[in-house]
Design a protein around this motif. Structure first.
Motif: not given
Length: 241
Positions: A30-32, A37-43, A62-64, A85-89
């Protein structure tokens, strides 16, 4: 082992297994889903990146989403953003998740003994370099297996009991870091059902951007749990790492 579960419990587990497998495989793409999941970044402290900024320049696939955690050293709340990314590799190359055939011997009835208060137990996480994070474990799950007494710790995952366990198949025929299992509590009593046919590969088996908990010592079986999911299968030699 099958004597630990009633015939009715086993029949129910067997009847729903094919549907669980289909639902599980569908959820991964699914889209999520885990594969997206293509990236997790902490602020950094004081930073507040908006969802719009996070998506700037990204394709429409891509969804955030936002997430939070506690800093492993200070306990302070950290905020982050995940990109899906719903179209992730990984989705485009995904084939299936191998699984053992359904085995009634791995449907186990156990006793759940609640622990008053919010008991926390340290769980090492796969990307914390040996550090631990304390998770709420609301009770003990006890049963005997092949003459060995087990007392397992399943933590509270937003109201669901989630068991992180290891066994002799890890790194051989199943995911090396262990597997997850949702523990079903029976209404109005202290009985829980451990249907290891529904053991599943944790999210970190599908994306390197997850930080999954690892099995604590008390959740490690001394035998091979030949039930549940084994390993993800990707086409054309694709690897998530």
């Amino acid at each position: 082992m099958s004597a630990l579960a009633s015939a009715r419990t086993i029949d129910s587990a067997r009847t729903g297994w094919d549907a669980w497998r289909a639902s599980r495989l569908a959820s991964l793409v699914t889209p999520t889903g885990n594969l997206a999941l293509v990236e997790t970044r902490w602020q950094a402290s004081g930073q507040d990146e908006s969802i719009e900024d996070a998506l700037s320049g990204r394709p429409d696939s891509v969804t955030a989403t936002r997430l939070e955690r506690r800093n492993i050293d200070t306990g302070e709340v950290e905020r982050g953003i995940r990109l899906w990314d719903a179209d992730a590799p990984s989705i485009r190359h995904f084939d299936t998740v191998e699984a053992f055939p359904f085995d009634p011997d791995w449907v186990i009835e156990a006793t759940f003994t609640p622990v008053p208060g919010s008991r926390r137990i340290p769980f090492e996480h796969i990307r914390d370099n040996g550090g631990t994070r304390e998770l709420v474990v609301p009770g003990d799950i006890t049963f005997d297996l092949h003459g060995t007494a087990y007392s397992l710790s399943a933590f509270d995952d937003d109201g669901t009991l989630l068991l992180v366990f290891g066994d002799k198949t890890n790194g051989v025929s199943t995911y090396a870091a262990g597997r997850f299992l949702i523990v079903r509590r029976e209404p109005g009593g202290d009985r829980v059902v451990l249907d290891f046919n529904r053991a599943f590969v944790p999210p970190c088996g599908f994306s390197v951007h997850y930080n999954c908990p690892l099995p604590p010592p008390q959740n490690r079986f001394h035998v091979a749990v030949d039930a549940g999911e084994r390993l993800p299968v990707f086409l054309d030699g694709y690897e998530i790492h």
